[in-house]
Design a protein around this motif. Structure first.
Motif, PDB file in Angstrom:
ATOM      1  N   SER A   1       0.824  -1.209   0.000  1.00 14.72           N
ATOM      2  CA  SER A   1       0.000   0.000   0.000  1.00 14.72           C
ATOM      3  C   SER A   1       0.863   1.266   0.000  1.00 14.72           C
ATOM      4  O   SER A   1       1.721   1.438   0.865  1.00 14.72           O
ATOM      5  N   GLU A   2       0.599   2.153  -0.950  1.00  8.34           N
ATOM      6  CA  GLU A   2       1.284   3.439  -0.950  1.00  8.34           C
ATOM      7  C   GLU A   2       0.786   4.328   0.180  1.00  8.34           C
ATOM      8  O   GLU A   2       1.490   5.243   0.616  1.00  8.34           O
ATOM      9  N   LYS A   3      -0.420   4.057   0.684  1.00  6.09           N
ATOM     10  CA  LYS A   3      -0.973   4.861   1.780  1.00  6.09           C
ATOM     11  C   LYS A   3      -0.138   4.744   3.053  1.00  6.09           C
ATOM     12  O   LYS A   3      -0.179   5.633   3.901  1.00  6.09           O
ATOM     13  N   THR A   4       0.601   3.648   3.185  1.00  7.90           N
ATOM     14  CA  THR A   4       1.372   3.438   4.410  1.00  7.90           C
ATOM     15  C   THR A   4       2.804   3.953   4.305  1.00  7.90           C
ATOM     16  O   THR A   4       3.557   3.874   5.276  1.00  7.90           O
ATOM     17  N   ASN A   5       3.187   4.478   3.142  1.00  9.33           N
ATOM     18  CA  ASN A   5       4.549   4.990   2.996  1.00  9.33           C
ATOM     19  C   ASN A   5       4.816   6.128   3.984  1.00  9.33           C
ATOM     20  O   ASN A   5       3.984   7.030   4.151  1.00  9.33           O
ATOM     21  N   SER A   6       5.956   6.068   4.654  1.00  8.83           N
ATOM     22  CA  SER A   6       6.392   7.084   5.632  1.00  8.83           C
ATOM     23  C   SER A   6       5.482   7.142   6.854  1.00  8.83           C
ATOM     24  O   SER A   6       5.471   8.144   7.570  1.00  8.83           O
ATOM     25  N   GLU A   7       4.744   6.075   7.106  1.00  9.93           N
ATOM     26  CA  GLU A   7       3.818   6.055   8.239  1.00  9.93           C
ATOM     27  C   GLU A   7       4.290   5.108   9.342  1.00  9.93           C
ATOM     28  O   GLU A   7       4.936   4.086   9.070  1.00  9.93           O
ATOM     29  N   VAL A   8       3.926   5.473  10.570  1.00  7.76           N
ATOM     30  CA  VAL A   8       4.062   4.594  11.733  1.00  7.76           C
ATOM     31  C   VAL A   8       2.668   4.106  12.078  1.00  7.76           C
ATOM     32  O   VAL A   8       1.742   4.917  12.234  1.00  7.76           O
ATOM     33  N   ILE A   9       2.504   2.783  12.203  1.00 10.22           N
ATOM     34  CA  ILE A   9       1.163   2.213  12.340  1.00 10.22           C
ATOM     35  C   ILE A   9       1.141   1.169  13.448  1.00 10.22           C
ATOM     36  O   ILE A   9       1.950   0.229  13.448  1.00 10.22           O
ATOM     37  N   ASN A  10       0.218   1.328  14.384  1.00 15.85           N
ATOM     38  CA  ASN A  10      -0.016   0.296  15.388  1.00 15.85           C
ATOM     39  C   ASN A  10      -0.731  -0.889  14.748  1.00 15.85           C
ATOM     40  O   ASN A  10      -1.676  -0.705  13.973  1.00 15.85           O
ATOM     41  N   VAL A  11      -0.289  -2.092  15.102  1.00 16.52           N
ATOM     42  CA  VAL A  11      -0.966  -3.307  14.637  1.00 16.52           C
ATOM     43  C   VAL A  11      -1.302  -4.139  15.865  1.00 16.52           C
ATOM     44  O   VAL A  11      -0.416  -4.703  16.517  1.00 16.52           O
ATOM     45  N   GLY A  12      -2.581  -4.175  16.196  1.00 14.40           N
ATOM     46  CA  GLY A  12      -2.980  -4.925  17.380  1.00 14.40           C
ATOM     47  C   GLY A  12      -4.484  -5.011  17.517  1.00 14.40           C
ATOM     48  O   GLY A  12      -5.230  -4.266  16.874  1.00 14.40           O
ATOM     49  N   ASN A  13      -4.914  -5.924  18.355  1.00 12.97           N
ATOM     50  CA  ASN A  13      -6.334  -6.132  18.625  1.00 12.97           C
ATOM     51  C   ASN A  13      -6.701  -5.396  19.905  1.00 12.97           C
ATOM     52  O   ASN A  13      -6.673  -5.966  20.990  1.00 12.97           O
ATOM     53  N   GLY A  14      -7.016  -4.113  19.762  1.00  9.56           N
ATOM     54  CA  GLY A  14      -7.358  -3.308  20.924  1.00  9.56           C
ATOM     55  C   GLY A  14      -8.769  -3.512  21.421  1.00  9.56           C
ATOM     56  O   GLY A  14      -9.170  -2.913  22.422  1.00  9.56           O
TER      57      GLY A  14
ATOM     58  N   ALA B   1      -6.293   0.840  17.249  1.00  4.80           N
ATOM     59  CA  ALA B   1      -6.006   0.381  15.882  1.00  4.80           C
ATOM     60  C   ALA B   1      -6.763   1.181  14.821  1.00  4.80           C
ATOM     61  O   ALA B   1      -6.904   0.724  13.683  1.00  4.80           O
ATOM     62  N   THR B   2      -7.201   2.377  15.164  1.00  4.65           N
ATOM     63  CA  THR B   2      -7.981   3.184  14.219  1.00  4.65           C
ATOM     64  C   THR B   2      -7.220   3.438  12.922  1.00  4.65           C
ATOM     65  O   THR B   2      -7.781   3.349  11.819  1.00  4.65           O
ATOM     66  N   LYS B   3      -5.925   3.734  13.030  1.00  3.89           N
ATOM     67  CA  LYS B   3      -5.145   4.115  11.849  1.00  3.89           C
ATOM     68  C   LYS B   3      -4.996   2.953  10.875  1.00  3.89           C
ATOM     69  O   LYS B   3      -5.190   3.120   9.663  1.00  3.89           O
ATOM     70  N   VAL B   4      -4.654   1.763  11.388  1.00  7.61           N
ATOM     71  CA  VAL B   4      -4.475   0.622  10.490  1.00  7.61           C
ATOM     72  C   VAL B   4      -5.808   0.222   9.855  1.00  7.61           C
ATOM     73  O   VAL B   4      -5.852  -0.198   8.690  1.00  7.61           O
ATOM     74  N   LYS B   5      -6.887   0.371  10.603  1.00  2.00           N
ATOM     75  CA  LYS B   5      -8.197   0.063  10.042  1.00  2.00           C
ATOM     76  C   LYS B   5      -8.555   1.027   8.913  1.00  2.00           C
ATOM     77  O   LYS B   5      -9.106   0.631   7.880  1.00  2.00           O
ATOM     78  N   LYS B   6      -8.208   2.313   9.119  1.00  2.00           N
ATOM     79  CA  LYS B   6      -8.535   3.331   8.121  1.00  2.00           C
ATOM     80  C   LYS B   6      -7.669   3.201   6.875  1.00  2.00           C
ATOM     81  O   LYS B   6      -8.177   3.240   5.749  1.00  2.00           O
ATOM     82  N   LEU B   7      -6.360   3.034   7.054  1.00  4.85           N
ATOM     83  CA  LEU B   7      -5.446   3.008   5.909  1.00  4.85           C
ATOM     84  C   LEU B   7      -5.544   1.718   5.104  1.00  4.85           C
ATOM     85  O   LEU B   7      -5.404   1.730   3.876  1.00  4.85           O
ATOM     86  N   LEU B   8      -5.761   0.604   5.791  1.00  2.49           N
ATOM     87  CA  LEU B   8      -5.671  -0.700   5.127  1.00  2.49           C
ATOM     88  C   LEU B   8      -6.987  -1.473   5.115  1.00  2.49           C
ATOM     89  O   LEU B   8      -7.033  -2.593   4.618  1.00  2.49           O
ATOM     90  N   ASN B   9      -8.041  -0.863   5.683  1.00  4.25           N
ATOM     91  CA  ASN B   9      -9.310  -1.582   5.798  1.00  4.25           C
ATOM     92  C   ASN B   9      -9.101  -2.931   6.476  1.00  4.25           C
ATOM     93  O   ASN B   9      -9.651  -3.956   6.066  1.00  4.25           O
ATOM     94  N   TRP B  10      -8.281  -2.905   7.516  1.00  2.00           N
ATOM     95  CA  TRP B  10      -7.890  -4.122   8.239  1.00  2.00           C
ATOM     96  C   TRP B  10      -8.593  -4.158   9.590  1.00  2.00           C
ATOM     97  O   TRP B  10      -8.801  -3.121  10.225  1.00  2.00           O
ATOM     98  N   LYS B  11      -8.961  -5.343   9.998  1.00  9.99           N
ATOM     99  CA  LYS B  11      -9.423  -5.540  11.367  1.00  9.99           C
ATOM    100  C   LYS B  11      -9.133  -6.983  11.757  1.00  9.99           C
ATOM    101  O   LYS B  11      -9.080  -7.879  10.896  1.00  9.99           O
ATOM    102  N   PRO B  12      -8.931  -7.247  13.048  1.00  9.59           N
ATOM    103  CA  PRO B  12      -8.637  -8.616  13.479  1.00  9.59           C
ATOM    104  C   PRO B  12      -9.788  -9.557  13.149  1.00  9.59           C
ATOM    105  O   PRO B  12     -10.956  -9.226  13.345  1.00  9.59           O
ATOM    106  N   GLN B  13      -9.430 -10.730  12.659  1.00 11.91           N
ATOM    107  CA  GLN B  13     -10.419 -11.736  12.294  1.00 11.91           C
ATOM    108  C   GLN B  13     -10.541 -12.845  13.342  1.00 11.91           C
ATOM    109  O   GLN B  13     -11.548 -13.550  13.381  1.00 11.91           O
ATOM    110  N   ILE B  14      -9.498 -13.010  14.153  1.00 10.72           N
ATOM    111  CA  ILE B  14      -9.449 -14.123  15.106  1.00 10.72           C
ATOM    112  C   ILE B  14      -9.608 -13.584  16.522  1.00 10.72           C
ATOM    113  O   ILE B  14      -8.796 -12.773  16.986  1.00 10.72           O
ATOM    114  N   SER B  15     -10.652 -14.018  17.204  1.00 12.87           N
ATOM    115  CA  SER B  15     -10.858 -13.605  18.589  1.00 12.87           C
ATOM    116  C   SER B  15      -9.808 -14.247  19.488  1.00 12.87           C
ATOM    117  O   SER B  15      -9.157 -15.236  19.115  1.00 12.87           O
ATOM    118  N   LEU B  16      -9.659 -13.709  20.682  1.00 14.38           N
ATOM    119  CA  LEU B  16      -8.682 -14.257  21.614  1.00 14.38           C
ATOM    120  C   LEU B  16      -9.007 -15.715  21.930  1.00 14.38           C
ATOM    121  O   LEU B  16      -8.106 -16.574  21.948  1.00 14.38           O
TER     122      LEU B  16
END
Length: 329
Positions: A224-237, A286-301
């Motif tokens: 993704s070019e949207k993530t270039n030069s970005e710092v992104i949290n990746v986690g199931n908050g 995880a708002t930023k990763v969800k917005k930039l990549l349309n990502w969300k955790p699929q596997i519950s704890l």
């Protein structure tokens, strides 16, 4: 079709990243130490191109990087206890090794590096959940080396034609993770009819992210070019949990309720970190990763814990030969 190299590709996250990339029909080169590759060899996708070597060896890097457009840099010394016991090795691999990766990526004409950082860089946050704008105040050497790696990525992108994305992972777990980490340690203890041991008062709060979710965010960020030069949290908050409740859930899923209870030690003797370096509450926004990549955790704890329970073997220690002493401490 893009050719991609994954350093630390035989580790927990790296193996899943390689699998997902292979499923997408990319040409994938895996670089890791021979001992780690041997540990997971039977689980590696057959079409992977394997390269044995260290990020401290530029000749190994150049060989693995040849013709690649993107490097996903996961190789590192992990674990607070491990990095504190091997300070020089931690600095060499996590900082000098990252510089080597960047040097070789630039010389190879790569377009992008995805750098695996860590929530450890936040230290004990002033507030939760943590956004990418929170102050970084890491308490450990490991955290400091990850911050140095982030700055190296920025510096190289400033001077050379290479893009970067920095991903700050929050407590990733999954099958075949070493019992040096809390989830496989709890599960290994309960499997053996032992009480899961909780250091401190057990009220520490974390958010755990299953490895396939961490890997999918990593793969998406790489392209993704949207993530270039970005710092992104990746986690199931969405599912923060205390260690006490995590241990109870592990016992419940084992079917051994009433037979096993947690052991709260109320001290940090034998823990992977000193009390002064403990983090009491840290979980992810995880708002930023969800917005930039349309990502969300699929596997519950709960689902993820069941998957780890179904793992045939949980390793006690690390695969690398220079970690032999960890089996004794």
């Amino acid at each position: 079709m893009k050719k991609i190299v994954v350093t630390g590709g035989a580790g927990l996250i790296g193996l899943e990243v390689c699998r997902q990339l292979c499923d997408m029909d990319y040409t994938v080169c895996l670089l890791d130490q021979e001992e780690q590759i041997d540990r997971v060899r039977l689980m590696l996708p057959k079409r992977l191109r394997l390269y044995s070597g260290s990020v401290l060896d530029c000749s190994s890097l150049r060989q693995a990087f040849k013709g690649c457009e993107i490097v996903i840099h996961l190789a590192a010394i992990l674990g607070v206890h491990r990095s504190e016991k091997q300070r020089l090795k931690c600095i060499e691999i996590n900082i000098e090794g990252t510089k080597n990766v960047l040097d070789c990526a630039v010389m190879s004409g790569m377009k992008k590096i995805v750098f695996a950082s860590s929530s450890e860089v936040y230290g004990e946050p002033f507030e939760n959940p943590i956004t990418e704008n929170n102050i970084t105040q890491g308490k450990t050497l490991y955290a400091i080396t990850k911050l140095a790696g982030e700055e190296l990525c920025r510096a190289y992108a400033q001077f050379y034609p290479i893009e970067y994305t920095i991903l700050r992972y929050f407590n990733c777990y999954g099958p075949r993770q070493t019992a040096q980490f809390v989830i496989p340690r709890f599960i290994k203890q309960v499997r053996g009819d032992m009480s899961p041991t909780l250091y401190g008062d057990g009220k520490q709060i974390r958010s755990y992210t299953y490895v396939s979710d961490t890997a999918s965010a990593t793969v998406l960020a790489a392209f993704s070019e949207k993530t270039n030069s970005e710092v992104i949290n990746v986690g199931n908050g969405d599912q923060p949990i205390s260690l006490i409740d995590l241990a109870r859930l592990v016992i419940k899923l084992s079917g051994k309720q009433g037979k096993i209870v947690s052991e709260i030690l109320n001290s940090f003797d034998g823990a992977d970190r000193h009390e002064s370096r403990e983090i009491y509450a840290r979980y992810c926004n995880a708002t930023k990763v969800k917005k930039l990549l349309n990502w969300k955790p699929q596997i519950s704890l709960e689902e993820g814990l069941k998957n780890v329970f179904n793992t045939e073997k949980i390793f006690d220690g690390w695969a690398n030969v220079y970690d032999e002493y960890d089996e004794e401490t």
